[in-house]
Design a protein around this motif. Structure first.
Motif, PDB file in Angstrom:
ATOM      1  N   ALA A 116     -29.367  48.620 -61.181  1.00 52.81           N
ATOM      2  CA  ALA A 116     -28.233  49.305 -61.796  1.00 52.81           C
ATOM      3  C   ALA A 116     -27.954  50.560 -60.971  1.00 52.81           C
ATOM      4  CB  ALA A 116     -28.563  49.682 -63.237  1.00 52.81           C
ATOM      5  N   PHE A 117     -26.718  51.066 -61.102  1.00 58.75           N
ATOM      6  CA  PHE A 117     -26.330  52.229 -60.305  1.00 58.75           C
ATOM      7  C   PHE A 117     -26.184  53.439 -61.222  1.00 58.75           C
ATOM      8  CE2 PHE A 117     -25.407  48.593 -57.821  1.00 58.75           C
ATOM      9  CZ  PHE A 117     -25.751  48.972 -56.545  1.00 58.75           C
ATOM     10  N   ALA A 118     -27.022  54.409 -60.967  1.00 62.85           N
ATOM     11  CA  ALA A 118     -27.068  55.566 -61.856  1.00 62.85           C
ATOM     12  C   ALA A 118     -25.758  56.332 -61.847  1.00 62.85           C
ATOM     13  CB  ALA A 118     -28.215  56.488 -61.433  1.00 62.85           C
ATOM     14  N   ASP A 119     -25.157  56.420 -60.684  1.00 58.17           N
ATOM     15  CA  ASP A 119     -23.993  57.304 -60.537  1.00 58.17           C
ATOM     16  C   ASP A 119     -22.665  56.555 -60.651  1.00 58.17           C
ATOM     17  OD1 ASP A 119     -24.362  55.892 -58.216  1.00 58.17           O
ATOM     18  OD2 ASP A 119     -23.953  57.569 -56.872  1.00 58.17           O
ATOM     19  N   ARG A 120     -22.697  55.338 -61.215  1.00 53.69           N
ATOM     20  CA  ARG A 120     -21.449  54.571 -61.309  1.00 53.69           C
ATOM     21  C   ARG A 120     -21.141  54.201 -62.760  1.00 53.69           C
ATOM     22  NH1 ARG A 120     -19.785  51.924 -56.673  1.00 53.69           N
ATOM     23  NH2 ARG A 120     -17.943  51.466 -57.906  1.00 53.69           N
ATOM     24  N   GLY A 121     -19.844  54.188 -63.065  1.00 53.06           N
ATOM     25  CA  GLY A 121     -19.409  53.702 -64.359  1.00 53.06           C
ATOM     26  C   GLY A 121     -19.364  52.183 -64.397  1.00 53.06           C
ATOM     27  N   TYR A 122     -19.489  51.625 -65.598  1.00 53.21           N
ATOM     28  CA  TYR A 122     -19.473  50.168 -65.773  1.00 53.21           C
ATOM     29  C   TYR A 122     -18.274  49.764 -66.624  1.00 53.21           C
ATOM     30  CZ  TYR A 122     -24.016  49.376 -63.641  1.00 53.21           C
ATOM     31  OH  TYR A 122     -25.033  49.281 -62.727  1.00 53.21           O
ATOM     32  N   THR A 123     -17.731  48.568 -66.354  1.00 53.60           N
ATOM     33  CA  THR A 123     -16.641  48.033 -67.176  1.00 53.60           C
ATOM     34  C   THR A 123     -17.224  47.363 -68.418  1.00 53.60           C
ATOM     35  OG1 THR A 123     -16.679  45.818 -66.238  1.00 53.60           O
ATOM     36  CG2 THR A 123     -15.404  47.480 -65.040  1.00 53.60           C
ATOM     37  N   ALA A 124     -16.337  46.936 -69.293  1.00 51.86           N
ATOM     38  CA  ALA A 124     -16.764  46.239 -70.515  1.00 51.86           C
ATOM     39  C   ALA A 124     -17.421  44.899 -70.189  1.00 51.86           C
ATOM     40  CB  ALA A 124     -15.562  46.022 -71.428  1.00 51.86           C
ATOM     41  N   HIS A 125     -17.225  44.401 -68.951  1.00 54.09           N
ATOM     42  CA  HIS A 125     -17.893  43.160 -68.535  1.00 54.09           C
ATOM     43  C   HIS A 125     -19.156  43.427 -67.717  1.00 54.09           C
ATOM     44  CE1 HIS A 125     -13.730  41.958 -69.375  1.00 54.09           C
ATOM     45  NE2 HIS A 125     -14.302  40.883 -69.887  1.00 54.09           N
ATOM     46  N   ALA A 126     -19.623  44.640 -67.756  1.00 51.93           N
ATOM     47  CA  ALA A 126     -20.877  45.015 -67.092  1.00 51.93           C
ATOM     48  C   ALA A 126     -20.765  44.980 -65.574  1.00 51.93           C
ATOM     49  CB  ALA A 126     -22.051  44.141 -67.568  1.00 51.93           C
ATOM     50  N   ASN A 127     -19.530  45.055 -65.069  1.00 55.19           N
ATOM     51  CA  ASN A 127     -19.346  45.218 -63.626  1.00 55.19           C
ATOM     52  C   ASN A 127     -19.142  46.697 -63.299  1.00 55.19           C
ATOM     53  OD1 ASN A 127     -19.439  42.423 -63.068  1.00 55.19           O
ATOM     54  ND2 ASN A 127     -17.331  42.241 -63.825  1.00 55.19           N
ATOM     55  N   LEU A 128     -19.279  47.036 -62.041  1.00 56.85           N
ATOM     56  CA  LEU A 128     -19.011  48.411 -61.632  1.00 56.85           C
ATOM     57  C   LEU A 128     -17.510  48.680 -61.689  1.00 56.85           C
ATOM     58  CD1 LEU A 128     -21.336  48.704 -58.489  1.00 56.85           C
ATOM     59  CD2 LEU A 128     -21.792  49.458 -60.832  1.00 56.85           C
ATOM     60  N   VAL A 129     -17.131  49.863 -62.178  1.00 55.88           N
ATOM     61  CA  VAL A 129     -15.735  50.283 -62.109  1.00 55.88           C
ATOM     62  C   VAL A 129     -15.374  50.458 -60.633  1.00 55.88           C
ATOM     63  CG1 VAL A 129     -14.082  52.085 -62.723  1.00 55.88           C
ATOM     64  CG2 VAL A 129     -15.891  51.427 -64.354  1.00 55.88           C
ATOM     65  N   PRO A 130     -14.324  49.809 -60.169  1.00 59.15           N
ATOM     66  CA  PRO A 130     -13.945  49.970 -58.749  1.00 59.15           C
ATOM     67  C   PRO A 130     -13.734  51.439 -58.401  1.00 59.15           C
ATOM     68  CG  PRO A 130     -12.700  48.178 -59.758  1.00 59.15           C
ATOM     69  CD  PRO A 130     -13.455  48.856 -60.872  1.00 59.15           C
TER      70      PRO A 130
END
Lengths: 259, 259, 259, 259
Positions: free
Chosen positions: D171-185
């Motif tokens: 997982a990426f500590a400094d990244r936001g996630y989408t509702a589908h558990a992907n990284l926010v572009p």
């Protein structure tokens, strides 16, 4: 303007200078005796400064026009691997290559007179608008008097024309064409032609009539100011000599397209 | 011609454009506000096409002269490792580098206006006649109007003069000098100067009188048309600013040596 | 231990894998049928990962020992230009190369079994104590069970012995020797031998008697556990085949020196 | 097996060794005090032999696991440009990199213990089945005991599992996630998180509950054995220290995943 019809004219181009360091590729000297335009590698997919100098001097001594054969930066892959290079970097990579070669062309008493795109970058700029525009931007920035030599119908030549550059088309002597005047993909039968007599006859006919017989036996319009043969394929020199001889016998003038 | 004596004049030069790809080195923008001549890396020890373009455009916008900082081909060693390159290859490596940078200088509306030799190649051409002659041969071939900026007494400048090139000497603001007007070796005390006030005072005096105090306290003659500071040392920008300010206060004109 | 005298034994070694990307050099497959030890380029002067893999697999399939042919980092100069690399960097450059090749050797079911030094680094470590020690330090750090193959009397082999490494000497089949058992410099007559029959006869004699006739006609002692031929010279394959055939006829066992 | 529940455990990983020659990137020493697994560049996008050695020794001295951070061969683009490398070449490029780094890991007294894919090759092997399979083939050939660290749901980890390799998610500590558990572009709001307190709180919660709040405020399941922070972003060290401290306070064990 009236008067007698102009004699037919065509250019013969080939990739040269594609060794690196100790390694050689192709027979540059033999090919320089045949062609009118030399697409000289600039150091990114092949070519080192010694080679650039030698090829430029040899080209000038035979009155062959020097073109910059620009590429992705990929010695290990010989520029044959498509790369997602951003537009700014691609423009600057192309400027760097043209300029470096132009130095040797000037030292030899000439100039870079056109630009041709190598390998994967050439294939990609058939369709990729961004990379095509980036290559064109480099030529516009460096010297808008330089024409681009490329594939008929490519995004590259379209962008070149839109930017006011010369856009020169080429045909491939050793390749079969489809009924839509595209190259037969290398994976399919008829993609590669090997018979020097047949190849020479086809090229004379294309220059005189603007027509070729496709792999399906259909007549297709193929109009090209320049004919390309790949210098590193077996029999390349013999085939190019046959084409040259047949053109001369048909009273076609072999002349570089670049002024 | 009679008239008032000419105002004293000196050039300030610095190495720029020495990053590569993602990596940066030095503060090019701050240094461009101080210097009159930029020694721009050409891609063999540092510098990629994006950097070359950016530095050339920034230099032109500030009316700073662009010089080609040519090197051995050695990215991994930053051009700091002496190499036994044969004369032909060295000449062609140098032509390649000057020409590539000249492309970006012209795109930016200027030209390469001089050549400076980087790192180990610079150290070696102090004594190595063959390599010095090879570098000079490159400049002669590319453009004999380009002067070479280098070390007083070096084989490089001697060969440049013999070949009819301009040979411009430089002094080092941040280095101590021996009683024989050579640089104190880096391994010895007094090799590096750190006090901006002292450095500035020394440089004003050198420009006005042609003299410096050596590390032994002796007056030595040091006459240089250009002053070099190394941009990547800590405090480089502050030191160069102090030198520039002191020169201006002493009514020394700061002006590129290259026409 | 009494018993019948051991049969004479010698190793045949050759440089292999010296292409890069599209470029080829030498006939690796033909040479692998002749030699018992392959000095495989590791990517610094030649060799890319595809080549390393292919050569390692071909060597293993023929039961040829794999050696790491380590070099300066200099693709453009094929490792033939002496470089002032500091000891730490040189040690680490050599570790990197051995380890990379060892990966492919293990993938092929074997291991790197010895180290040989290429080109300018080989020439330099004949005399340069620092660089010789740096190369030896790399082998000691990576695997002190690996022997070094090198020139008799070189600083390299001396340092290897002092460090407890195996130090294996080689003779050159295609080179003339002086009365002091050194190689005749390439610039002098008799430096290169071309007659396969003579070369084969000389090598059999050297293996059986430890003696060779020098270029001056004097008998000199040359004792070598391995015989090297340069694979990229014209006629190399024929000469090596002649040497191999003559050795077998003389009932010399051809066997890798590395365990 | 009954007994008390296992204490929660997580790994902290970071990219290290990403300088080249004179150029540096990130603060390797500070990061090594925080992480449990170091993704060490192997020389294709960054990293030279000196750096590989230094980082391996520093990692071993802190008991940090060494992973091979493999990449396209692209120093100029830092491995951030997708390339159409054929499967064979890609497999061999990856073997070369793992093996080279493994040499330094062994010299330092350890071994390469896992593989992570860098930059554009990592992004591409999320979807590209051929390149994903080629990377997996390299690990299988080199050492099938090495796990691959990668993105949940990627083709790379799927191929790894099918080939019997360990497949470890991060997982990426400094990244936001989408509702589908992907990284926010990166182009969208909420892609990058900057507040060390918030980042630390999120990571503790993810480890304890397997859940994160998405950028839309929805709870999503994110289960990862390792947490990645990018070492070259501003504030990276502070953020990683905050994460580490919060995990320890929550009695989470920080431990490398690789045996």
């Amino acid at each position: 303007m009236s008067g007698p019809p102009a004699a037919p004219v065509v250019d013969l181009n080939c990739d040269l200078g594609e060794g690196f360091g100790i390694w050689t590729l192709g027979d540059d000297d033999a090919l320089l005796d045949i062609i009118s335009s030399a697409n000289v590698a600039c150091g990114f997919h092949a070519g080192d400064p010694n080679i650039l100098r030698r090829v430029c001097e040899a080209a000038v001594s035979r009155d062959v026009a020097i073109g910059a054969q620009v590429s992705y930066r990929d010695l290990a892959g010989f520029g044959r691997r498509s790369m997602d290079v951003d537009a700014t970097s691609l423009t600057n990579d192309v400027i760097y290559q043209i300029a470096a070669l132009d130095g040797f062309a000037r030292v030899a008493g000439s100039r870079v007179r056109y630009v041709k795109v190598h390998g994967a970058l050439n294939n990609r700029t058939v369709h990729d608008e961004h990379q095509a525009a980036a290559v064109v931007a480099a030529v516009v920035a460096y010297d808008p008097a330089l024409p681009l030599l490329g594939l008929p119908g490519s995004a590259l030549l379209r962008h070149a024309e839109q930017a006011g550059l010369g856009a020169v088309t080429e045909a491939f002597a050793d390749r079969g064409y489809t009924a839509h005047a595209n190259l037969v993909p290398r994976s399919q039968p008829g993609a590669l032609l090997h018979d020097p007599v047949e190849v020479a006859r086809r090229m004379v006919r294309m220059v005189m009539t603007g027509r070729l017989q496709s792999v399906d036996g259909i007549e297709v319009a193929v109009s090209a100011r320049s004919i390309c043969i790949h210098g590193d394929s077996p029999g390349a020199v013999e085939m190019m000599e046959a084409v040259r001889k047949a053109l001369i016998e048909a009273e076609v003038e072999i002349r570089a397209f670049a002024p």
